[in-house]
Scaffold this active site. Sequence first.
Site, mmCIF file in Angstrom:
data_model
loop_
_atom_site.group_PDB
_atom_site.id
_atom_site.type_symbol
_atom_site.label_atom_id
_atom_site.label_comp_id
_atom_site.label_asym_id
_atom_site.label_seq_id
_atom_site.Cartn_x
_atom_site.Cartn_y
_atom_site.Cartn_z
ATOM 1 N N ARG A 1 4.794 -7.373 11.025
ATOM 2 C CA ARG A 1 6.000 -6.562 10.797
ATOM 3 C C ARG A 1 7.171 -7.436 10.374
ATOM 4 N NH1 ARG A 1 3.832 -2.962 9.181
ATOM 5 N NH2 ARG A 1 2.036 -4.292 9.464
ATOM 6 N N GLN B 1 -5.944 -3.342 10.588
ATOM 7 C CA GLN B 1 -4.850 -2.673 11.299
ATOM 8 C C GLN B 1 -5.297 -1.389 11.980
ATOM 9 O OE1 GLN B 1 -0.781 -2.799 9.542
ATOM 10 N NE2 GLN B 1 -1.811 -3.557 7.731
ATOM 11 N N LYS C 1 0.832 -1.212 0.000
ATOM 12 C CA LYS C 1 0.000 0.000 0.000
ATOM 13 C C LYS C 1 0.865 1.260 0.000
ATOM 14 C CE LYS C 1 -2.170 -1.094 3.789
ATOM 15 N NZ LYS C 1 -1.563 -2.427 4.027
ATOM 16 N N THR C 2 1.816 1.282 0.917
ATOM 17 C CA THR C 2 2.663 2.461 1.015
ATOM 18 C C THR C 2 3.515 2.603 -0.245
ATOM 19 O OG1 THR C 2 2.684 2.200 3.406
ATOM 20 C CG2 THR C 2 4.361 3.630 2.470
ATOM 21 N N ASP D 1 -2.208 7.763 3.734
ATOM 22 C CA ASP D 1 -1.792 6.408 4.100
ATOM 23 C C ASP D 1 -2.426 6.068 5.450
ATOM 24 O OD1 ASP D 1 -0.540 3.976 4.065
ATOM 25 O OD2 ASP D 1 1.514 4.735 4.170
ATOM 26 N N GLU D 2 -2.575 4.790 5.748
ATOM 27 C CA GLU D 2 -3.132 4.344 7.035
ATOM 28 C C GLU D 2 -4.484 5.004 7.313
ATOM 29 O OE1 GLU D 2 -1.446 2.068 8.740
ATOM 30 O OE2 GLU D 2 0.653 2.291 8.192
HETATM 31 P P1 ATP Z 1 1.501 -2.180 5.940
HETATM 32 O O1 ATP Z 1 0.138 -2.745 5.896
HETATM 33 O O2 ATP Z 1 2.350 -2.843 6.977
HETATM 34 O O3 ATP Z 1 1.538 -0.698 6.005
HETATM 35 P P2 ATP Z 1 1.971 -1.965 3.124
HETATM 36 O O4 ATP Z 1 0.775 -2.570 2.498
HETATM 37 O O5 ATP Z 1 2.036 -0.506 3.175
HETATM 38 O O6 ATP Z 1 2.204 -2.610 4.555
HETATM 39 P P3 ATP Z 1 4.576 -1.823 1.930
HETATM 40 O O7 ATP Z 1 5.297 -1.421 3.153
HETATM 41 O O8 ATP Z 1 4.327 -0.830 0.882
HETATM 42 O O9 ATP Z 1 3.224 -2.556 2.347
HETATM 43 O O10 ATP Z 1 5.299 -3.054 1.250
HETATM 44 C C1 ATP Z 1 5.745 -4.191 2.000
HETATM 45 C C2 ATP Z 1 7.050 -4.708 1.431
HETATM 46 O O11 ATP Z 1 6.795 -5.333 0.174
HETATM 47 C C3 ATP Z 1 8.047 -3.617 1.158
HETATM 48 O O12 ATP Z 1 9.329 -4.092 1.455
HETATM 49 C C4 ATP Z 1 7.878 -3.365 -0.338
HETATM 50 O O13 ATP Z 1 9.044 -2.836 -0.915
HETATM 51 C C5 ATP Z 1 7.581 -4.759 -0.859
HETATM 52 N N1 ATP Z 1 6.790 -4.752 -2.103
HETATM 53 C C6 ATP Z 1 5.555 -4.269 -2.286
HETATM 54 N N2 ATP Z 1 5.117 -4.444 -3.535
HETATM 55 C C7 ATP Z 1 6.119 -5.078 -4.198
HETATM 56 C C8 ATP Z 1 6.291 -5.547 -5.549
HETATM 57 N N3 ATP Z 1 5.347 -5.411 -6.474
HETATM 58 N N4 ATP Z 1 7.460 -6.147 -5.859
HETATM 59 C C9 ATP Z 1 8.430 -6.295 -4.919
HETATM 60 N N5 ATP Z 1 8.343 -5.894 -3.652
HETATM 61 C C10 ATP Z 1 7.192 -5.284 -3.274
HETATM 62 MG MG MG Z 2 2.098 0.839 4.810
#
Ligand code: ATP
Ligand code: MG
Length: 673
Positions: free
Chosen positions: A602, A247, A33-34, A212-213
């Site tokens: 995490r 979350q 997402k981030t 975000d969040e």
């Molecule tokens: P959270 O719910 O904990 O906030 P999130 O959904 O925001 O998590 P991110 O932190 O953006 O997730 O991504 C999680 C990990 O996965 C990061 O290390 C990111 O670089 C990696 N990632 C996300 N998408 C891809 C992709 N398409 N290819 C490779 N790595 C990815």
């Molecule tokens: Mg995130």
Amino acid sequence: MSFRLFDLNDPQRHAVTTTEGPLLILAGAGTGKTRVITFRIGYMLSQGIEAASILAVTFTNKAANEMRERLMAMLGKEKAGKVTMSTFHALCMRILRQDIEKLGYKKNFTIYDEGDQTGLLKKIITRTVAIGEKMEPNVAKSLISKAKNNGWNAPQEEKTLIGAIFARYQADLKQLNAVDFDDLLLLTVKLLAEHADVRQRWQKRFRYVMVDEFQDTNRLQLELVGYLAKRDDGTPPNVAVVGDDDQSIYGWRGAEVSNILEFETHFPNPTVVKLEQNYRSTNSILNTANTLIKNNPRRRPKQLWSGKGDGDKVRLVMAPNDHEEADFIAGEIAKRKAEGNLRYEDFAVLFRMNAQARSLEQAFQEKGVPYRIIGGKSFFDSREVKDVLSYFACTLNADNDAALLRIINTPPRGISEATVQKALELSIKEKCSLFQALQKEELHQGITPRAVTAIHEFMTQLDAWETKLNEPLVNQPEVLRKIIDESGYYDDLRRSCKNGDEALKRESNIRDLVGGFERYLEKSDGGLSGFLDAMALRQDKDDDDKEKGTGVTLITLHASKGLEFPHCYLVGLEEGVLPHDRSKLEGTLDEERRLLYVGITRAQQTLTMTYCYSRFRYGGSIPCTPSSFIKELDPDLIERIDLKKLMNTPVADTAVKSRFAAMRAALETGGGR
Ligand code: ATP
Ligand code: MG
């Protein structure tokens, strides 16, 4: 420019390239997402959208900084620098600094942190309670905060005690030209709601809004997003929000999951994107999280999967008490680092309550394992930091009542409490600042000549400092160092410390603070006032980015949101700790479960959870029961280890034998080690 759309999966790419209209990304932990937000900004810039028209809001300074860094790496400093990445509070501060006068405050308003709030409430309560009535300042503080976050104004009619306290509190804050953290939001929303010119100016400025969040936004934050993103002319808002209902962990601060679940009602006809591939964790970790969160009612079901393989089983370690728990973790991290060729930064220890950090810190110190704490507020809560910041604030602007009150007699300079009280009353009567009241004839007539002299001397000193600080091309940090010296603050600090160590620590905090200002000047052109704002906001949340230092991260579960670490230890899985005692009374067990879910997700490669048979709490050792959440986890994914047994078991024969064999082999080949 190095940003590549093929580093995204299909739904991620769809989200990134949908730049117009409302967009809702609803996805589980670690699904990118981030990453989508950062890439989306990169994509927009590549499409010729102006950097200055993009706003990305997050919850913590840490998250905002991290996003800024990722974007800089992707796009270079110059372009990335023009995008606004901000916390809600910092954004509000910026909006209010420009136009708060429209609400009857002065532009140079101060921010009251929790300590200031409690101080003010204590005074008000003493003034307000009748005989036989009682009100704890902290209770009043949280009730007022809840009311404000619901968007309620202070009552006109003071029917209840808390109502009366709320009304006085609000009036006093205004008189002091101060706002608390809740006001930052409340007043910004009020400003945007009531002043169309201001609203339209910001709408014009930010054509693209991202959050975000989003699951952690409360009612006011949702309103704020609405005012910024919706167009007065009725064109569809360019607002993109990402979040995970599982979350949502800020219910106690008024966050409403309904904001995300009912996004459509606030922003009609959104593009909805679901992300289901987790890129962060192994399947053992992810499935442990999934089996846990299934126990929550009222959630959008998700199918999370990971391509990272099964990985090691999740470990559940039972320790005799919290000290052995901490010792075990510190020792094991040192060992794993050495053996696995890892860095200390690859490890994190997550806990529910700040108090849990103490035994961990001790163990890390004893074993010489470097660590940094995120979530502890010690630095900004320390009195010397607050005092010195107040000196800076008064030098910048002596009309800052809150800051002046803090330092007027620190160190003692013969201006008594009674004199200050009189000056305060006069300032309220005359609607002027405390600084101005102190200079009034009317005050001087009612106090001793010695007090008048003392006031005069202090005012002269403040004036002189202000002049020095404002000389052209002056080295401001240097001037501030001299000011602290000249004020006699150090001597007073030393006298009031229990021992030399404490004095040294506090003095070094002051040096760190000035050093922080120097670093701030290198990256920003906000000057001293910008620095003071940043410091005030920093005291807010769980994130203390000052210690960018290296080492194992010790972090609260709340502060760990959005972050990831290769190897995680999640400690204190006991009834009363996680779930927290309060959650039973308050009926927030689901939120505790989400908090554990956040913690588990995490971890990237390995996860170790621990619980103790007894824990030092409330001044004594008390027996513990394992957390009821443990029963909800899939036993097939978990390896149970009893630390006591582990420590009492002699090294197995085979292990000894194979170690000798290895040594012999090494000697035979002449390889030494
Ligand atoms: P959270 O719910 O904990 O906030 P999130 O959904 O925001 O998590 P991110 O932190 O953006 O997730 O991504 C999680 C990990 O996965 C990061 O290390 C990111 O670089 C990696 N990632 C996300 N998408 C891809 C992709 N398409 N290819 C490779 N790595 C990815
Ligand atoms: Mg995130």
